[in-house]
Design an enzyme around this catalytic site. Sequence first.
Site, PDB file in Angstrom:
ATOM      1  N   SER A 186       0.793  -1.227   0.000  1.00 43.59           N
ATOM      2  CA  SER A 186       0.000   0.000   0.000  1.00 43.59           C
ATOM      3  C   SER A 186       0.827   1.279   0.000  1.00 43.59           C
ATOM      4  O   SER A 186       0.322   2.322  -0.391  1.00 43.59           O
ATOM      5  CB  SER A 186      -0.960  -0.009   1.193  1.00 43.59           C
ATOM      6  N   HIS A 214      -5.595  -4.238  -1.592  1.00 44.92           N
ATOM      7  CA  HIS A 214      -5.463  -3.231  -2.654  1.00 44.92           C
ATOM      8  C   HIS A 214      -5.464  -3.850  -4.049  1.00 44.92           C
ATOM      9  O   HIS A 214      -5.210  -3.146  -5.026  1.00 44.92           O
ATOM     10  CB  HIS A 214      -4.187  -2.408  -2.455  1.00 44.92           C
ATOM     11  N   LYS A 246     -12.161  -0.967   0.512  1.00 46.97           N
ATOM     12  CA  LYS A 246     -11.369  -0.246  -0.482  1.00 46.97           C
ATOM     13  C   LYS A 246     -12.155  -0.152  -1.798  1.00 46.97           C
ATOM     14  O   LYS A 246     -13.135   0.554  -1.850  1.00 46.97           O
ATOM     15  CB  LYS A 246      -9.989  -0.863  -0.567  1.00 46.97           C
TER      16      LYS A 246
HETATM   17  C1  LIG Z   1      -6.706  -1.664   4.486  1.00 43.58           C
HETATM   18  C2  LIG Z   1      -5.956  -2.905   4.654  1.00 43.58           C
HETATM   19  C3  LIG Z   1      -6.366  -3.874   5.568  1.00 43.58           C
HETATM   20  C4  LIG Z   1      -7.507  -3.663   6.517  1.00 43.58           C
HETATM   21  O1  LIG Z   1      -8.732  -3.731   5.890  1.00 43.58           O
HETATM   22  P1  LIG Z   1     -10.039  -3.149   6.607  1.00 43.58           P
HETATM   23  O2  LIG Z   1     -11.138  -3.875   5.982  1.00 43.58           O
HETATM   24  O3  LIG Z   1     -10.074  -1.675   6.341  1.00 43.58           O
HETATM   25  O4  LIG Z   1      -9.887  -3.436   8.068  1.00 43.58           O
HETATM   26  C5  LIG Z   1      -5.657  -5.056   5.619  1.00 43.58           C
HETATM   27  N1  LIG Z   1      -4.593  -5.275   4.818  1.00 43.58           N
HETATM   28  C6  LIG Z   1      -4.151  -4.345   3.942  1.00 43.58           C
HETATM   29  C7  LIG Z   1      -2.969  -4.637   3.079  1.00 43.58           C
HETATM   30  C8  LIG Z   1      -4.813  -3.133   3.833  1.00 43.58           C
HETATM   31  O5  LIG Z   1      -4.375  -2.211   2.978  1.00 43.58           O
END
Ligand SMILES: *Cc1c(COP(=O)(O)O)cnc(C)c1O
Length: 401
Positions: A186, A214, A246
């Site tokens: 990310s 992502h 996301k």
């Molecule tokens: C955003 C994210 C999460 C967490 O996801 P949520 O559903 O917002 O708790 C986990 N792993 C990665 C790589 C992320 O970017």
Amino acid sequence: MSRDPTSFLGDEYSALVQSDLDWKIRTLQGPSTPWCHIDGKKVLMLCSNNYLGLTNHPALKKAAVDAVTTHGAGSGSVRAIAGNMDLHIQLEERLAHFKRAEASLVYQTGYAVNSGLIPQLVGEQDLVVSDELNHGSIIDGVRLSRAERAVYKHADTADLARVLDEAEKHSPQYRRILVITDGVFSMDGDIAPLDEIAKVSGEHGALVYVDDAHGEGVLGEGGRGIVSHFHLDRRQVQIEMGTFSKAFGVVGGHVSGSRDLTNFAYNKSRTWLLSGSHPPAVAAACIAAIDVLENEPERVQTLWRHTRHFKKSMSDLGFDIGKSESPITPIMVGEAEVAKKLSARLFEEGVFALPIVFPMVAKGKARIRTIMNAALTPEDLDFAIGAFGKIGKELAIVAQH
Ligand SMILES: *Cc1c(COP(=O)(O)O)cnc(C)c1O
């Protein structure tokens, strides 16, 4: 007289403020749309995870409203007791079909998957092997497990092979080995070499767990994610985790794979068992998001078209855009002060893009992280690129001419 036992709260907060490490959180006054109102100003959103513009999609909003009418505001319980609604089941069936998995299990968040499932997959006699740049929620899940831990160099499969070779010599033999990686990283936007990771792991009899937060909605056929992107199957990548917060534009997490995996996961994950289930509106909006992905695959294509245009324009202007291979484009500036100044000036010019500085990334690697959104128009993109160009020159990040 003893000291006030709460004094550390204010002390620690003040220390963060003094070193400029406290979060300065902005407020959205209305929906997360390409042009949105933030702290009283109309700005172009360039740093949300809303890749496909689904947060404010009419079909998702209608599904949420309808579900409130038919199913109420809340679910009343954890899934395991009295909060398992038909909408939750439908969402899992739809998602499994979309992901081409035997089964999917939905959790409250992606964080709840990583922190709840990883410590159940590996225990005392096991080894968990992690990419050094994995997401914090994976790190927390690993910390909660009693397994031994090893880290391999970022996206380096030769180093992963070295770690797995060493593990083979371990005595007594590990019961299980779990290799975990982010799909798309990310902070830099690079993609894990999942095909090679799966190959090396398979040769060593290790399981593969990919966090596709992502990648879903972004990579692979119609946004099916990184497993689809590399044309892998469930024998090679057994555990696929993702999020609805996301590209899907709502909230929630999931794990997809075999029916044995989801049966194991819901019976064992404490985050799943001990925490209330999604309100019906959330489940219904997530189902609608899958509908949109299946019926409007052109959104994913638009996302990539915008991404290519933005990266090329920024690079032509002279910006260092890192080594991203995804719609996450970091604008590398080096020093934290420069990143903060650039972000502040962009906001004044009408572009919202957050600086990412130490401790989120290494010192000297400060950046503005931009995330592309399919709902932007070409004019919006040119507006953003124009603002970056103007301020980049003003701050001498890029050459004047
Ligand atoms: C955003 C994210 C999460 C967490 O996801 P949520 O559903 O917002 O708790 C986990 N792993 C990665 C790589 C992320 O970017």
